[in-house]
Write a protein that holds these residues in place. Structure first.
Motif, PDB file in Angstrom:
ATOM      1  N   GLY A 183       0.792  -1.236   0.000  1.00  0.00           N
ATOM      2  CA  GLY A 183       0.000   0.000   0.000  1.00  0.00           C
ATOM      3  C   GLY A 183       0.821   1.281   0.000  1.00  0.00           C
ATOM      4  N   SER A 184       2.105   1.147   0.233  1.00  0.00           N
ATOM      5  CA  SER A 184       2.955   2.342   0.353  1.00  0.00           C
ATOM      6  C   SER A 184       4.126   2.263  -0.610  1.00  0.00           C
ATOM      7  N   SER A 185       4.943   3.312  -0.633  1.00  0.00           N
ATOM      8  CA  SER A 185       6.024   3.389  -1.627  1.00  0.00           C
ATOM      9  C   SER A 185       7.138   2.382  -1.339  1.00  0.00           C
ATOM     10  N   ASN A 186       7.436   2.167  -0.085  1.00  0.00           N
ATOM     11  CA  ASN A 186       8.476   1.189   0.243  1.00  0.00           C
ATOM     12  C   ASN A 186       7.888  -0.199   0.449  1.00  0.00           C
ATOM     13  N   ASP A 187       8.788  -1.191   0.557  1.00  0.00           N
ATOM     14  CA  ASP A 187       8.330  -2.576   0.654  1.00  0.00           C
ATOM     15  C   ASP A 187       7.997  -2.973   2.086  1.00  0.00           C
ATOM     16  N   VAL A 188       8.961  -2.792   2.982  1.00  0.00           N
ATOM     17  CA  VAL A 188       8.829  -3.254   4.368  1.00  0.00           C
ATOM     18  C   VAL A 188       8.811  -2.054   5.310  1.00  0.00           C
ATOM     19  N   GLY A 215      19.365  -5.062  -6.900  1.00  0.00           N
ATOM     20  CA  GLY A 215      19.309  -6.319  -7.651  1.00  0.00           C
ATOM     21  C   GLY A 215      18.053  -7.130  -7.374  1.00  0.00           C
ATOM     22  N   THR A 216      18.146  -8.406  -7.674  1.00  0.00           N
ATOM     23  CA  THR A 216      16.988  -9.311  -7.607  1.00  0.00           C
ATOM     24  C   THR A 216      16.316  -9.297  -6.246  1.00  0.00           C
ATOM     25  N   HIS A 217      17.126  -9.170  -5.196  1.00  0.00           N
ATOM     26  CA  HIS A 217      16.567  -9.304  -3.844  1.00  0.00           C
ATOM     27  C   HIS A 217      16.413  -7.942  -3.170  1.00  0.00           C
ATOM     28  N   LYS A 218      16.251  -6.899  -4.013  1.00  0.00           N
ATOM     29  CA  LYS A 218      16.140  -5.551  -3.456  1.00  0.00           C
ATOM     30  C   LYS A 218      14.891  -5.417  -2.594  1.00  0.00           C
ATOM     31  N   ILE A 219      15.071  -4.826  -1.416  1.00  0.00           N
ATOM     32  CA  ILE A 219      13.951  -4.521  -0.515  1.00  0.00           C
ATOM     33  C   ILE A 219      14.149  -3.107   0.008  1.00  0.00           C
ATOM     34  N   THR A 220      13.138  -2.252  -0.213  1.00  0.00           N
ATOM     35  CA  THR A 220      13.202  -0.899   0.367  1.00  0.00           C
ATOM     36  C   THR A 220      12.393  -0.897   1.655  1.00  0.00           C
ATOM     37  N   TYR A 221      12.712   0.031   2.570  1.00  0.00           N
ATOM     38  CA  TYR A 221      12.061  -0.015   3.873  1.00  0.00           C
ATOM     39  C   TYR A 221      11.788   1.382   4.409  1.00  0.00           C
ATOM     40  N   GLY A 222      10.888   1.407   5.356  1.00  0.00           N
ATOM     41  CA  GLY A 222      10.556   2.624   6.089  1.00  0.00           C
ATOM     42  C   GLY A 222      10.150   2.213   7.489  1.00  0.00           C
ATOM     43  N   THR A 223       9.558   3.133   8.224  1.00  0.00           N
ATOM     44  CA  THR A 223       9.082   2.783   9.561  1.00  0.00           C
ATOM     45  C   THR A 223       7.612   3.167   9.684  1.00  0.00           C
ATOM     46  N   VAL A 243      11.181  -8.011  20.513  1.00  0.00           N
ATOM     47  CA  VAL A 243      10.311  -8.307  19.380  1.00  0.00           C
ATOM     48  C   VAL A 243      10.497  -7.305  18.245  1.00  0.00           C
ATOM     49  N   ALA A 244      10.128  -7.751  17.041  1.00  0.00           N
ATOM     50  CA  ALA A 244      10.098  -6.888  15.852  1.00  0.00           C
ATOM     51  C   ALA A 244       8.889  -7.274  15.005  1.00  0.00           C
ATOM     52  N   PHE A 245       8.367  -6.265  14.302  1.00  0.00           N
ATOM     53  CA  PHE A 245       7.160  -6.470  13.498  1.00  0.00           C
ATOM     54  C   PHE A 245       7.316  -5.732  12.169  1.00  0.00           C
ATOM     55  N   PRO A 246       7.919  -6.387  11.161  1.00  0.00           N
ATOM     56  CA  PRO A 246       7.962  -5.793   9.824  1.00  0.00           C
ATOM     57  C   PRO A 246       6.574  -5.913   9.192  1.00  0.00           C
ATOM     58  N   PHE A 247       6.092  -4.833   8.624  1.00  0.00           N
ATOM     59  CA  PHE A 247       4.694  -4.746   8.195  1.00  0.00           C
ATOM     60  C   PHE A 247       4.614  -4.299   6.742  1.00  0.00           C
ATOM     61  N   GLU A 248       3.474  -4.576   6.097  1.00  0.00           N
ATOM     62  CA  GLU A 248       3.323  -4.423   4.638  1.00  0.00           C
ATOM     63  C   GLU A 248       3.302  -3.002   4.105  1.00  0.00           C
ATOM     64  N   ALA A 249       2.945  -2.035   4.997  1.00  0.00           N
ATOM     65  CA  ALA A 249       2.755  -0.650   4.526  1.00  0.00           C
ATOM     66  C   ALA A 249       2.755   0.261   5.745  1.00  0.00           C
ATOM     67  N   THR A 250       2.532   1.545   5.524  1.00  0.00           N
ATOM     68  CA  THR A 250       2.344   2.408   6.694  1.00  0.00           C
ATOM     69  C   THR A 250       0.947   2.113   7.245  1.00  0.00           C
ATOM     70  N   PHE A 251       0.741   2.456   8.509  1.00  0.00           N
ATOM     71  CA  PHE A 251      -0.532   2.144   9.165  1.00  0.00           C
ATOM     72  C   PHE A 251      -1.731   2.599   8.329  1.00  0.00           C
ATOM     73  N   ASN A 252      -1.698   3.857   7.867  1.00  0.00           N
ATOM     74  CA  ASN A 252      -2.891   4.372   7.174  1.00  0.00           C
ATOM     75  C   ASN A 252      -2.959   3.985   5.700  1.00  0.00           C
ATOM     76  N   GLN A 253      -1.928   3.270   5.226  1.00  0.00           N
ATOM     77  CA  GLN A 253      -1.991   2.819   3.822  1.00  0.00           C
ATOM     78  C   GLN A 253      -2.068   1.288   3.733  1.00  0.00           C
ATOM     79  N   ASN A 272       0.639 -12.954  -7.450  1.00  0.00           N
ATOM     80  CA  ASN A 272       1.709 -13.948  -7.258  1.00  0.00           C
ATOM     81  C   ASN A 272       2.537 -13.706  -6.002  1.00  0.00           C
ATOM     82  N   ALA A 273       1.999 -12.946  -5.062  1.00  0.00           N
ATOM     83  CA  ALA A 273       2.610 -12.811  -3.734  1.00  0.00           C
ATOM     84  C   ALA A 273       4.050 -12.294  -3.796  1.00  0.00           C
ATOM     85  N   THR A 274       4.317 -11.417  -4.771  1.00  0.00           N
ATOM     86  CA  THR A 274       5.677 -10.879  -4.894  1.00  0.00           C
ATOM     87  C   THR A 274       6.017  -9.977  -3.710  1.00  0.00           C
ATOM     88  N   HIS A 275       5.010  -9.327  -3.109  1.00  0.00           N
ATOM     89  CA  HIS A 275       5.287  -8.488  -1.928  1.00  0.00           C
ATOM     90  C   HIS A 275       5.626  -9.380  -0.733  1.00  0.00           C
TER      91      HIS A 275
END
Ligand SMILES: N[C@H](Cc1ccc(I)cc1)C(=O)NO
Ligand SMILES: [Zn+2]
Ligand SMILES: [Zn+2]
Length: 295
Positions: A183-188, A215-223, A243-253, A272-275
């Motif tokens: 839902g957001s610009s970054n991945d994680v 490259g192939t395994h590029k992952i961008t991130y935010g908080t 604990v850690a909780f990597p999440f799909e998007a920002t809370f409101n997105q 195809n579950a690429t995210h």
């Protein structure tokens, strides 16, 4: 403190992640119709996951899979344990909830594709990769699929309390809940709520900078922050574990369809579950580095 020492094994694991497996399992879990914690189909999904995990671990005498029954719900959880070769009493855990819900108590039509079939499919793919590699961790690794998260984190609460009561040494816990809606610009998005552990969060950033910069395994991130006990990692944090909780998007997105009959795989914008595959890669980096990077 966490360090990066497992290059060869991690890079091998990243190449083995197959998003099609994740996609297939999200659809399989959705197809129960409902995994609402009071339903028989919810129980069946847990029993079937145990069978699936046992199949992945076939032949491994260091692996066991157990059903955990609860007092606060009739739905069980399932736990898979890979006993460590050198520090078996030190536990590296990853989990998510397998129950689903749909507003208005529509307990018989709660597809829960993103929330949280995606998380369960993601950790299952990570497990499949580790078994394909015949990975044997120095510390004990556990995969957990919790009951009744949607009605108050009930399964994870009971299990985390039991681990604390037994003084289990949990080195770290990672939660995966909703991994397939970009839902957001970054991945994680790393959750930075106060009860998440800064050192562990910093390590996840180090991992993504080291293994996923391009490259192939590029992952961008935010908080991001949820500002409450928004998933099962809170149960572990309440017991004092890191604990850690990597999440799909920002809370409101994040996915607007969750907790409705519209939380279906075909509504995911990432076919195809690429995210979700990116979360499987982060999960593998987390599991391999912490379970094998014993100093
Ligand atoms: N509340 C969580 C979903 C959820 C979790 C984190 C964030 I940021 C936004 C939304 C849930 O429904 N878990 O099952
Ligand atoms: Zn939910
Ligand atoms: Zn959830």
């Amino acid at each position: 403190v966490f360090s990066i020492t497992q290059d060869a094994l991690v890079r091998q694991s990243l190449d083995l992640v197959n998003n099609r497996n994740i996609a297939n399992q999200i659809q399989q879990l959705e197809d129960y119709g409902s995994r609402y914690h009071t339903t028989n189909s919810a129980r069946q999904s847990v029993v079937d996951l145990k069978t699936k995990w046992e199949g992945l671990a076939a032949g491994r005498s260091d692996v066991s899979v157990r059903i955990v029954n609860h007092t606060s719900t009739n739905m069980p959880s399932v736990v898979m344990t890979i006993t460590g070769t050198e520090e078996p009493d030190e536990f590296v855990i990853i989990g998510g909830h397998i129950d689903s819900t749909a507003r208005g108590g529509n307990s018989n039509n709660a597809p829960g594709a993103d929330d949280n079939a995606s998380g369960i499919a993601t950790i299952t793919e990570a497990a499949r990769v580790l078994f394909t590699m015949n990975f044997k961790p120095k510390r004990t690794v556990e995969f957990m699929a919790f009951a009744a998260e949607e009605v108050g984190l009930r399964g994870s609460k009971e299990i985390a309390e039991d681990y604390k009561r037994r003084n289990v040494n949990v080195v770290s816990y990672m939660q995966l809940d909703m991994t397939n809606y970009k839902g957001s610009s970054n991945d994680v998005y790393i959750s930075t709520d106060s009860y998440n552990d800064d050192t562990l969060n910093d390590f996840l950033v180090d991992l993504m900078q080291y293994y996923n910069a391009s490259g192939t395994h590029k992952i961008t991130y935010g908080t991001s922050q949820c500002n409450y006990g928004c998933s099962d990692h809170y149960s572990w944090a309440q017991q004092g574990y890191d604990v850690a909780f990597p999440f799909e998007a920002t809370f409101n997105q994040s996915n607007p369809n969750i907790h409705t009959t519209r939380d279906t795989f075909d509504r995911s914008p990432t076919p195809n579950a690429t995210h979700a595959a990116k979360f499987a890669k982060l999960a593998l980096e987390y599991l391999i580095e912490i379970s094998n990077g014993v100093t």
